[in-house]
Enzyme design. Structure first.
Site, PDB file in Angstrom:
ATOM      1  N   PRO A 226      35.852  43.413  31.523  1.00 22.33           N
ATOM      2  CG  PRO A 226      38.133  44.257  31.587  1.00 22.33           C
ATOM      3  CD  PRO A 226      36.880  44.785  31.956  1.00 22.33           C
ATOM      4  CG  ASP A 227      36.112  36.970  33.211  1.00 27.38           C
ATOM      5  OD1 ASP A 227      37.211  36.173  34.088  1.00 27.38           O
ATOM      6  OD2 ASP A 227      35.459  36.520  33.169  1.00 27.38           O
ATOM      7  CB  ILE A 228      40.637  40.096  35.019  1.00 25.29           C
ATOM      8  CG1 ILE A 228      40.379  41.139  35.626  1.00 25.29           C
ATOM      9  CG2 ILE A 228      42.390  40.140  35.339  1.00 25.29           C
ATOM     10  CD1 ILE A 228      40.215  41.728  36.453  1.00 25.29           C
TER      11      ILE A 228
ATOM     12  CG  ASN B  81      30.951  41.408  42.329  1.00 19.71           C
ATOM     13  OD1 ASN B  81      30.388  42.166  42.338  1.00 19.71           O
ATOM     14  ND2 ASN B  81      30.681  40.464  41.979  1.00 19.71           N
TER      15      ASN B  81
ATOM     16  CG  PHE C 280      38.738  31.631  44.285  1.00 17.72           C
ATOM     17  CD1 PHE C 280      40.637  31.972  44.439  1.00 17.72           C
ATOM     18  CD2 PHE C 280      38.608  31.328  45.408  1.00 17.72           C
ATOM     19  CE1 PHE C 280      40.891  31.190  44.541  1.00 17.72           C
ATOM     20  CE2 PHE C 280      39.342  30.981  46.442  1.00 17.72           C
ATOM     21  CZ  PHE C 280      40.927  30.838  46.438  1.00 17.72           C
TER      22      PHE C 280
ATOM     23  CE  LYS D  80      34.285  33.010  34.402  1.00 20.14           C
ATOM     24  NZ  LYS D  80      35.283  34.337  35.346  1.00 20.14           N
TER      25      LYS D  80
ATOM     26  CE  LYS E 166      26.081  64.098  45.946  1.00 25.02           C
ATOM     27  NZ  LYS E 166      26.358  64.796  47.041  1.00 25.02           N
TER      28      LYS E 166
ATOM     29  CG  ASP F 259      30.243  39.436  36.910  1.00 26.96           C
ATOM     30  OD1 ASP F 259      31.302  38.936  36.533  1.00 26.96           O
ATOM     31  OD2 ASP F 259      30.172  38.854  37.856  1.00 26.96           O
TER      32      ASP F 259
ATOM     33  CE  LYS G 187      32.367  30.815  37.577  1.00 23.24           C
ATOM     34  NZ  LYS G 187      31.463  31.784  38.736  1.00 23.24           N
TER      35      LYS G 187
HETATM   36  N1  CTP Z   1      36.935  36.893  36.771  1.00 23.28           N
HETATM   37  C1  CTP Z   1      37.583  37.384  36.518  1.00 23.28           C
HETATM   38  N2  CTP Z   1      37.338  39.115  35.930  1.00 23.28           N
HETATM   39  C2  CTP Z   1      36.093  39.012  35.847  1.00 23.28           C
HETATM   40  C3  CTP Z   1      34.916  38.532  36.594  1.00 23.28           C
HETATM   41  C4  CTP Z   1      35.429  37.248  36.863  1.00 23.28           C
HETATM   42  O1  CTP Z   1      39.002  37.543  36.734  1.00 23.28           O
HETATM   43  N3  CTP Z   1      35.501  39.927  35.606  1.00 23.28           N
HETATM   44  C5  CTP Z   1      37.412  35.711  38.030  1.00 23.28           C
HETATM   45  C6  CTP Z   1      37.266  35.712  39.771  1.00 23.28           C
HETATM   46  O2  CTP Z   1      38.485  36.560  40.374  1.00 23.28           O
HETATM   47  C7  CTP Z   1      37.033  34.228  40.125  1.00 23.28           C
HETATM   48  C8  CTP Z   1      36.711  34.086  38.326  1.00 23.28           C
HETATM   49  O3  CTP Z   1      36.835  34.698  37.601  1.00 23.28           O
HETATM   50  O4  CTP Z   1      38.721  33.888  39.490  1.00 23.28           O
HETATM   51  C9  CTP Z   1      35.137  33.495  38.831  1.00 23.28           C
HETATM   52  O5  CTP Z   1      34.368  34.612  39.144  1.00 23.28           O
HETATM   53  P1  CTP Z   1      32.844  34.733  39.425  1.00 23.28           P
HETATM   54  O6  CTP Z   1      32.323  36.097  39.995  1.00 23.28           O
HETATM   55  O7  CTP Z   1      32.222  32.954  40.503  1.00 23.28           O
HETATM   56  O8  CTP Z   1      32.336  34.351  38.026  1.00 23.28           O
HETATM   57  P2  CTP Z   1      31.683  35.201  37.096  1.00 23.28           P
HETATM   58  O9  CTP Z   1      32.913  35.282  35.887  1.00 23.28           O
HETATM   59  O10 CTP Z   1      31.102  36.293  37.682  1.00 23.28           O
HETATM   60  O11 CTP Z   1      30.648  33.945  36.067  1.00 23.28           O
HETATM   61  P3  CTP Z   1      28.795  34.311  36.590  1.00 23.28           P
HETATM   62  O12 CTP Z   1      28.628  35.540  35.929  1.00 23.28           O
HETATM   63  O13 CTP Z   1      28.517  33.233  35.835  1.00 23.28           O
HETATM   64  O14 CTP Z   1      28.914  33.324  37.788  1.00 23.28           O
END
Ligand code: CTP
Length: 398
Positions: free
Chosen positions: A304-306, A208, A324, A342, A286, A276, A338
């Site tokens: 994983p969504d931390i 990102n 955030f 979360k 490579k 994501d 969100k």
């Molecule tokens: N986050 C996280 N781990 C992930 C993705 C996101 O910890 N794999 C956390 C980010 O650090 C932030 C929050 O989740 O605090 C939201 O991140 P954002 O990118 O806005 O959301 P997404 O999870 O990508 O949701 P969406 O795709 O619906 O926007």
């Protein structure tokens, strides 16, 4: 801001020792009383006379100096300070500290002290990167030693890389943070920051966009209020702030592991722009163009969504979990959803559509969403957003 603070400054023997003289000057300008200790090797680089002249105090040099033992023993010297600083901390001194050696005045003071110790390492890049130094560094961190990370740059020995002593004003900032009796004193806060890099092959990755500016500013502001900050950062553009524990990671999976290892904590703030998706079929070698014009097909898997993992923890969940939300449309509605999805307490929402110029810029316009509603903040510098948020975190943890 360091009025009357007593600092024991151990100067190690390295080319960067000359910067310790400027450090003494800056610490004294802020009201601190600095007692210098020179190792034998340090005397090859700076003279006791210059250290003593700048500190306007006696310089200590030898463990077996009987006059000093009569005046003040080494045990007393090590405890009379509010903080012990080692700058520059050489590879040798770090090795002694990590292994409990006490064969000269400096290392004996470090063993005998009952005060916090802050070290600013400086050495040749190879020595810094050497596994032994990195091992010692990990041991010292675990022992609670505060580290002011060396900087990257051209070195006196002609090489380039990490190992340069942090600038005196960075060291002063860390000293102030370590001694601050701010509202977050004794509180542990985890901050994630920067992007993550998910490999496609050993040389390519997806990520990102993220400079790490907001997360860095936040970690600095929290440390400024006295928090013990664990800063888990992906490969960001801006250097990590001084006075925090830095844990560098590359991938989302590594970031999750680092956050879990840093628990328990009083609060956790997730400012990282975590990718994501990772590439499920990442190549070990490579990928090569084979001339057929056929492009590789990448398969993606979710990372994983931390934030969600920590937000939904039943054991060890920090008392305050802040996420955030970077949105380009329907900022308020998306961010509110969100927050619930979360399991976090607060969401700091911002509009990152290109027209706002927020991404990569110095300013941010955020809306803070809590259980009681949404509060829109005026556009302000990322540093100001950070300070305001840090203050609110301090109030919430009070
Ligand atoms: N986050 C996280 N781990 C992930 C993705 C996101 O910890 N794999 C956390 C980010 O650090 C932030 C929050 O989740 O605090 C939201 O991140 P954002 O990118 O806005 O959301 P997404 O999870 O990508 O949701 P969406 O795709 O619906 O926007």
């Amino acid at each position: 801001m360091l009025d009357g603070k007593r600092l024991l400054l151990i100067i190690g023997g390295g080319i960067a020792a000359f910067k310790a003289l400027e450090l003494i000057r800056q610490l004294r300008a802020r009201g601190a009383v600095v007692t210098p200790v020179l190792t034998r090797a340090a005397e090859e680089f700076v003279t006791p006379l210059s250290a003593s002249a700048l500190a306007a105090r006696k310089v200590y040099r030898d463990l077996f100096d009987l006059t000093d033992e009569a005046e003040m023993g080494h045990i007393e010297l090590s405890r009379a300070a509010d903080l012990v600083i080692v700058a520059p901390a050489t590879a040798d001194l770090m090795g002694k500290m990590a292994n409990g050696l006490a064969d000269d005045l400096a290392s004996t003071l470090l063993m005998a002290t009952d005060k916090r110790v802050l070290i600013a390492p400086a050495m040749n890049v190879r020595m810094w990167l050497h596994p032994a130094t990195q091992r010692n560094l990990a041991v010292l961190r675990d022992d609670g030693v505060l580290i002011v990370a060396p900087q990257e740059g051209a070195m006196a020995c002609g090489e380039y890389g990490p190992g340069r002593l942090a600038e005196p004003d960075d060291i002063v900032a860390s000293v102030s943070a370590a001694l601050s009796a701010g509202p977050l004193k004794g509180r542990r806060v985890i901050v994630t920051s920067g992007p993550t890099h998910e490999p496609i092959d050993p040389v390519r990755y997806i990520a990102n966009r993220s400079s790490g500016a907001q997360g860095t500013a936040l970690a600095r502001a929290l440390a400024g209020l006295g928090a013990d900050v664990v800063f888990v950062t992906g490969p960001a553009d801006c250097p990590p702030p001084a006075g925090v524990q830095v844990i560098p990671v590359q991938t989302a999976q590594q970031m999750l592991e680092a956050v879990e290892a840093a628990l328990p904590a009083d609060a956790a703030v997730f400012a990282a722009a975590v990718a994501d998706w990772r590439v499920a079929n990442a190549a070990e070698r490579k990928m090569k163009k084979d001339g057929s014009g056929q492009a590789p097909v990448l398969e993606f898997a979710e990372t994983p969504d931390i934030l969600a993992r920590v937000g939904r923890m039943t054991e060890d969940r920090p008392g305050l979990v802040v996420g955030f939300a970077a949105e380009t449309d329907d900022v308020l509605a998306n961010a509110t959803a969100k927050r619930a999805r979360k399991g976090c307490d607060w969401i700091v929402a911002n509009d990152v559509s290109p027209a706002t110029g927020i991404m990569g810029g110095d300013e941010n316009a955020v809306t803070l969403i809590t259980a009681t509603g949404a509060e829109e903040w005026p556009r302000m510098a990322k540093d100001q957003v950070a300070r305001r948020l840090a203050q609110l975190i301090a109030e919430a943890l009070a």
